[in-house]
Design an enzyme around this catalytic site. Structure first.
Site, PDB file in Angstrom:
ATOM      1  N   CYS A 184      48.612  38.814  31.220  1.00  0.00           N
ATOM      2  CA  CYS A 184      47.544  38.693  32.200  1.00  0.00           C
ATOM      3  C   CYS A 184      46.214  38.806  31.468  1.00  0.00           C
ATOM      4  CB  CYS A 184      47.666  39.755  33.277  1.00  0.00           C
ATOM      5  SG  CYS A 184      47.983  41.405  32.687  1.00  0.00           S
ATOM      6  N   GLU A 231      40.667  42.066  41.480  1.00  0.00           N
ATOM      7  CA  GLU A 231      40.923  40.734  40.939  1.00  0.00           C
ATOM      8  C   GLU A 231      41.399  39.737  41.991  1.00  0.00           C
ATOM      9  OE1 GLU A 231      41.893  41.738  36.346  1.00  0.00           O
ATOM     10  OE2 GLU A 231      43.613  41.264  37.599  1.00  0.00           O
TER      11      GLU A 231
END
Length: 173
Positions: free
Chosen positions: A62, A110
């Protein structure tokens, strides 16, 4: 290369220093990848030098895209940079949004583009020690069990993905 990432400031997408975005808890763009093989998911243990959540287990990889980088290009780049993996086709699985305390006064807020790839047998993995200290292929049911029974070993976002978005991300397993 700059550490600026796309984040929303007063409703406008703006390039912001990555650390500042986390310290201020700003909503920002991110990318997460899950590589699958059979019924297993490739997870990684974050290097101890990472500025947040060091030593915790996370999904395959990620990151945050650069300002003008597409989510797919970003996901492909980070697979190579973090794990030395190339040549795996990634398929989009939509977006997920979460907000989580990651310690040290930092918040991950996010908007994440999720990608899934299918690893061929014998896939070579060459972890970058600055990013990754270990990897493991874990059957999905076992990963669910571990993240429930020993949550402190896993990043908040991996737990959120599995608890709240597993059907969207891992429907094939």
């Amino acid at each position: 290369m700059t550490n600026d990432i796309p984040a929303w400031v007063d409703g406008t997408l703006t390039p912001i220093d990555k650390l500042e975005a986390h310290l201020r808890g700003l909503r920002h763009k991110a990318v997460s990848v899950f590589l699958l093989h059979g019924d297993a998911v490739l997870i990684q243990r974050r290097a101890l030098g990472k500025y947040h959540t060091p030593g915790l287990w996370a999904n395959t990889c990620c990151t945050h895209p650069h300002w003008d980088e597409s989510p797919l290009d970003c996901a492909t780049r980070r697979l190579r940079e973090e794990l030395g993996i190339e040549g795996v086709t990634l398929a989009p699985r939509g977006q997920v949004e979460y907000r989580a305390d990651v310690g040290g006064g930092m918040i991950e807020h996010e908007l994440v583009d999720i990608f899934v790839g299918y690893a061929p047998k014998g896939l070579e993995i060459a972890p970058n020690p600055d990013e990754v200290m270990d990897t493991a292929w874990v059957p999905l049911d076992e990963l669910h069990r571990q993240t429930r029974d020993d949550a402190a070993r896993f990043t908040p976002w991996l737990r959120i993905y599995l608890e709240e978005h597993s059907e969207q991300i891992l429907a094939d397993l």
